[in-house]
Every structure is written in C-alpha cells, then in structure tokens.
Design a protein around this motif. Sequence first.
Motif, mmCIF file in Angstrom:
data_model
loop_
_atom_site.group_PDB
_atom_site.id
_atom_site.type_symbol
_atom_site.label_atom_id
_atom_site.label_comp_id
_atom_site.label_asym_id
_atom_site.label_seq_id
_atom_site.Cartn_x
_atom_site.Cartn_y
_atom_site.Cartn_z
ATOM 1 N N LYS A 109 0.827 -1.215 0.000
ATOM 2 C CA LYS A 109 0.000 0.000 0.000
ATOM 3 C C LYS A 109 0.857 1.260 0.000
ATOM 4 C CE LYS A 109 -3.527 2.368 2.759
ATOM 5 N NZ LYS A 109 -4.353 2.313 4.002
ATOM 6 N N ASN A 110 1.963 1.257 0.752
ATOM 7 C CA ASN A 110 2.771 2.465 0.932
ATOM 8 C C ASN A 110 3.947 2.571 -0.030
ATOM 9 O OD1 ASN A 110 1.147 3.255 3.120
ATOM 10 N ND2 ASN A 110 2.351 1.995 4.544
ATOM 11 N N PHE A 111 4.099 1.598 -0.902
ATOM 12 C CA PHE A 111 5.213 1.640 -1.852
ATOM 13 C C PHE A 111 5.079 2.860 -2.761
ATOM 14 C CE2 PHE A 111 7.434 0.499 -5.781
ATOM 15 C CZ PHE A 111 8.645 0.069 -5.275
ATOM 16 N N ASN A 112 6.205 3.466 -3.102
ATOM 17 C CA ASN A 112 6.192 4.674 -3.930
ATOM 18 C C ASN A 112 6.121 4.291 -5.415
ATOM 19 O OD1 ASN A 112 6.349 7.346 -4.742
ATOM 20 N ND2 ASN A 112 8.575 7.433 -4.572
ATOM 21 N N TYR A 113 4.903 4.054 -5.898
ATOM 22 C CA TYR A 113 4.696 3.644 -7.287
ATOM 23 C C TYR A 113 4.902 4.827 -8.227
ATOM 24 C CZ TYR A 113 2.538 -0.526 -5.269
ATOM 25 O OH TYR A 113 2.307 -1.670 -4.566
ATOM 26 N N THR A 114 5.400 4.551 -9.405
ATOM 27 C CA THR A 114 5.541 5.587 -10.428
ATOM 28 C C THR A 114 4.175 5.912 -11.020
ATOM 29 O OG1 THR A 114 5.883 4.025 -12.242
ATOM 30 C CG2 THR A 114 7.832 4.703 -10.990
ATOM 31 N N TYR A 115 4.155 6.965 -11.804
ATOM 32 C CA TYR A 115 2.900 7.395 -12.433
ATOM 33 C C TYR A 115 2.302 6.287 -13.308
ATOM 34 C CZ TYR A 115 -0.158 9.886 -15.693
ATOM 35 O OH TYR A 115 -1.214 10.269 -16.460
ATOM 36 N N LEU A 116 3.165 5.569 -14.023
ATOM 37 C CA LEU A 116 2.678 4.523 -14.926
ATOM 38 C C LEU A 116 2.225 3.282 -14.174
ATOM 39 C CD1 LEU A 116 5.354 4.751 -17.773
ATOM 40 C CD2 LEU A 116 3.000 5.577 -17.834
ATOM 41 N N ASP A 117 2.804 3.038 -12.983
ATOM 42 C CA ASP A 117 2.483 1.821 -12.236
ATOM 43 C C ASP A 117 1.255 1.961 -11.340
ATOM 44 O OD1 ASP A 117 4.561 0.340 -13.282
ATOM 45 O OD2 ASP A 117 5.995 1.080 -11.797
ATOM 46 N N LYS A 118 0.854 3.190 -11.022
ATOM 47 C CA LYS A 118 -0.253 3.392 -10.089
ATOM 48 C C LYS A 118 -1.559 2.717 -10.531
ATOM 49 C CE LYS A 118 1.226 7.539 -7.642
ATOM 50 N NZ LYS A 118 0.994 8.982 -7.391
ATOM 51 N N PRO A 119 -1.932 2.792 -11.815
ATOM 52 C CA PRO A 119 -3.201 2.154 -12.218
ATOM 53 C C PRO A 119 -3.188 0.630 -12.076
ATOM 54 C CG PRO A 119 -2.489 3.770 -13.859
ATOM 55 C CD PRO A 119 -1.337 3.554 -12.925
ATOM 56 N N THR A 120 -1.999 0.012 -12.031
ATOM 57 C CA THR A 120 -1.927 -1.455 -11.987
ATOM 58 C C THR A 120 -1.224 -1.954 -10.721
ATOM 59 O OG1 THR A 120 0.130 -1.388 -13.275
ATOM 60 C CG2 THR A 120 -1.920 -1.670 -14.507
ATOM 61 N N LYS A 121 -1.240 -1.158 -9.670
ATOM 62 C CA LYS A 121 -0.572 -1.589 -8.444
ATOM 63 C C LYS A 121 -1.284 -2.810 -7.861
ATOM 64 C CE LYS A 121 -2.987 1.647 -5.363
ATOM 65 N NZ LYS A 121 -2.806 2.773 -4.413
ATOM 66 N N PRO A 122 -0.552 -3.691 -7.165
ATOM 67 C CA PRO A 122 -1.135 -4.946 -6.671
ATOM 68 C C PRO A 122 -2.250 -4.710 -5.658
ATOM 69 C CG PRO A 122 1.273 -4.983 -6.562
ATOM 70 C CD PRO A 122 0.883 -3.586 -6.881
ATOM 71 N N SER A 123 -3.244 -5.591 -5.688
ATOM 72 C CA SER A 123 -4.315 -5.564 -4.692
ATOM 73 C C SER A 123 -3.813 -6.221 -3.410
ATOM 74 C CB SER A 123 -5.540 -6.319 -5.217
ATOM 75 O OG SER A 123 -5.988 -5.756 -6.431
ATOM 76 N N PRO A 124 -4.459 -5.952 -2.274
ATOM 77 C CA PRO A 124 -4.052 -6.600 -1.017
ATOM 78 C C PRO A 124 -4.147 -8.123 -1.127
ATOM 79 C CG PRO A 124 -5.529 -4.764 -0.583
ATOM 80 C CD PRO A 124 -5.530 -4.955 -2.064
ATOM 81 N N ILE A 125 -3.196 -8.815 -0.538
ATOM 82 C CA ILE A 125 -3.177 -10.283 -0.553
ATOM 83 C C ILE A 125 -4.066 -10.798 0.583
ATOM 84 C CG2 ILE A 125 -1.720 -12.340 -0.362
ATOM 85 C CD1 ILE A 125 0.619 -10.580 -1.329
ATOM 86 N N LEU A 126 -4.985 -11.670 0.252
ATOM 87 C CA LEU A 126 -5.878 -12.261 1.248
ATOM 88 C C LEU A 126 -5.331 -13.616 1.678
ATOM 89 C CD1 LEU A 126 -9.321 -11.420 -0.395
ATOM 90 C CD2 LEU A 126 -8.036 -10.069 1.273
ATOM 91 N N LEU A 127 -5.719 -14.023 2.872
ATOM 92 C CA LEU A 127 -5.220 -15.289 3.408
ATOM 93 C C LEU A 127 -5.620 -16.468 2.540
ATOM 94 C CD1 LEU A 127 -3.548 -16.315 5.767
ATOM 95 C CD2 LEU A 127 -5.674 -16.741 7.020
ATOM 96 N N GLN A 128 -6.819 -16.392 1.933
ATOM 97 C CA GLN A 128 -7.265 -17.508 1.089
ATOM 98 C C GLN A 128 -6.430 -17.659 -0.181
ATOM 99 O OE1 GLN A 128 -9.310 -15.083 2.266
ATOM 100 N NE2 GLN A 128 -10.836 -14.427 0.733
ATOM 101 N N HIS A 129 -5.695 -16.587 -0.536
ATOM 102 C CA HIS A 129 -4.787 -16.690 -1.681
ATOM 103 C C HIS A 129 -3.620 -17.630 -1.384
ATOM 104 C CE1 HIS A 129 -6.179 -12.406 -3.028
ATOM 105 N NE2 HIS A 129 -7.044 -13.360 -3.336
ATOM 106 N N LEU A 130 -3.332 -17.827 -0.113
ATOM 107 C CA LEU A 130 -2.173 -18.635 0.291
ATOM 108 C C LEU A 130 -2.581 -19.982 0.846
ATOM 109 C CD1 LEU A 130 -0.151 -15.788 2.049
ATOM 110 C CD2 LEU A 130 0.089 -16.605 -0.297
#
Length: 420
Positions: free
Chosen positions: A393-414
């Motif tokens: 959430k707090n990573f300093n994404y570039t202008y181009l990366d902001k629209p595709t930044k990762p969604s939060p990982i849920l426990l069921q994903h693991l």
Amino acid sequence: MIYSEKSVALLILRMKEYHNLTQVAVNEIVQEVSSLLNASFDSSRKCLENLFNSGKEISGGEKGNVIEKFNQHWQTWDNSLNELSTPCKQEKYIKENFGFVEPEEICNGKSSCTKGVGASQVIYHKTHNIYYVPIKSTIQSLFKNQNFKQAFSTACQSKIHPDGVLENFNDGEVAKRSTIFTTPDVIRLVLYYDDMEVCNPLGRKSSVHKLGLFYFSILNLPKKLLSKLQGIFLIAVALTSDLKTFGIDTVINIIAKEITVQKGGLAAIVADTLACHQMTGFKEGVGFAHQKCRTCLCNFNDMNTKFTENEFVLRDLKTHTEIHCKSEDTVATGVNRRATILDVEHFNIFEGSPHDLMHILLEGCIPYTIKLVLGHYIQAKSVSLSQINESLKNFNYTYLDKPTKPSPILLQHLIGVVVH
C-alpha cells in the motif's frame, strides 16, 4: 478541395476506428458539422458585407474579388462534406485514397444442413468461409506511406550488437544462422494467431461466435513501434468452430505461399500453447501426449524432475518430418499431423515458435513461486501478511504503475501454503 476532403475523411475514420462510434453517430456528426459550417459561412459573409458597406474606401473590383474568393473557400468545405455525407461515399473515398486492402472471401469447407421441420424440412449446403487480407497487398500499401518507409529504412540501418547483447531479433542466433536474413532490408515477418470471444463468455452463446484471428507484424521497424497497434496487421478471420472442423491448414497454406514470394521470410510464429500447437501440428491438449513439449522429447516424469536443457533430447526438423509426422502413434510422439507451416521456406518450427512467456511465466510459474515464498516466510513468522499488505500500500509507485498496483493479498490466496 482535395485537402479538405482528406481532412474530413480522416475525421470520419478517427471517429469510427479510434472512438468506436457507430455509422449512425458518424452520419449525424457529419450533418451537424455541415450545418455549423453553413451557419458560420452566413455569419462571416454578413460581417464582410457590413465592412464593405461601412463607407470605407474599397473599389468595386476589389470588393468583388474578396467576396468571390471567400465564397469559393467556404464552398470547398461544404462540397467536401457533401461528398462524404453517406456511408457509400465515405467507403469509396477511403478505398481510393487511404491504401485500403480489400479482404478476399475463401471457402474453407462445405456442410449439409437442414431447415424447417416435418414435411417442409429441406437440406441445403452451407459454405464456411475465411476472410483473408493478402499480405502482399498490405505490404505494398505500407511502402506507399512515407512515414513507414522512413521507419523501415531507419531500422534497417541499425547495427547488430556484439555477442551477449540482445536488443532485437537480429541479435539472436536464429537470425545470425539464417540463410535468408543475410541483409538488413529483407522483410522479417512475425505471424500471430489467437481466438477471440465476441459474446459473453459466461452466457449460453459462448464459443458459438468465437473467432480465430491471424495477424502479422514486421520486425524491420524501430523497437518503439513493434508493439504499437499501428504496426500489427490483420491477415485472416474465421470462425473457430470452422477451423476445428475443416482444419487451420487452409489459412496457413495461403500464408505460406504468400511469404514464399515476398522479399522476406517468416521469422517467428507467436501464439499461446494451444494455438501454436494447432498451427504446428502438435497435440493441442498436451495432457493426452506422452511427449508433451514441442521443443524436446521429454515425458511427464522428466518435466517434473529435470530443469536444464542439456538433460533433454531436443526435437529436430529432420526427425520430425521423416519419423514423427508419419507415425500413427500420435499419443507417443505428441504430433497429430504434418503441418502446412513446414512448407514455408527457410523456417524451422523448433527455432521459430517460442513458448508463451505470459501464460507460462507471468501467469503461471512466477505467481506460484511468489505464493510459495510468501507462504514460507509467513509460516516461519519472519513477516506477517498485514506487514506485506502495508508495504504494498505504501510503496512509492511511479505514475505509470499506479493504475496497476497490486491488490491486497488475502489469506485464502495462500491456502495450501500457510498452516492455519
């Protein structure tokens, strides 16, 4: 007059192709613009008349010349809009002035169908067509465009990099060993094939209207243009169901013949595993083959225990054409048929059909590996899931990366990795 007509035609093309407006919307916009121009013309003409009638010294001859030129200028634009006011006129002008390549209708097969019920039932023959855009005509049209010729010439003058530096196709071993790509101006073609679902994939009409699309691109262009939509050109369109019923070789055979007579050659075919196996004659459902890979002769056990190339026996063109293509045991060899793509001169399917990195790596091995790594460190209590999500959430994404930044990982994903 020609310039104004071209400007109007370009506006119409942009509305239809870039903005996906319907023909009805385009016609209405053309009519509204015509009305605005006429209103502007009337207003401008009144201003001129008021100026001339204001008492300032302007000779009658000069006044007549100015009004005449003004009328001619506005009449030119009005005529241009009238010349392109209907779909028929628009299509005619575009075909004549923008290098439009007419698609050809080619029969891929015929089938017998019934219509009606009971005594009124009749049998009729249905033709299953492929719509083909000739590669030769497309390339000829491209070279009439000065911007394309300049881009092609610029790319052909680029130097081959020293060993170990891979920037484009020319730097690779396949290009360096090739007997056809010996000079920079030889056209290097890439063939692409994939299916497209035009209906809701979850509805009952899914796959009924599914289309198979063939494209080509030219590698003799600056690298910044290679992935642009303007640099990818349509070859053929057909129903996927027809390609499965009657085979894909009708299309490939036409493409092979066209590529052979061009001043160039086929550098690669790009597709996902299913489509590539369909074009190259391998089993499309790799789960039903003992030798599943189109690059080597590995079996299922080898795939799971060996991971370097020198541990496998690679397929070669001679063994493939003389033994595997003639074998009746398709399950053992993984080869269904001798593919027509083998008839393309100077093309080796084992060197020119790279694997699909997007599905295999970006949507396959890499996410799975990341899942295992995250699960390991969470289970070892080296880091918590909330800490990982906070960092994302707090990573300093570039202008181009902001629209595709990762969604939060849920426990069921693991699930299956982390012990609860």
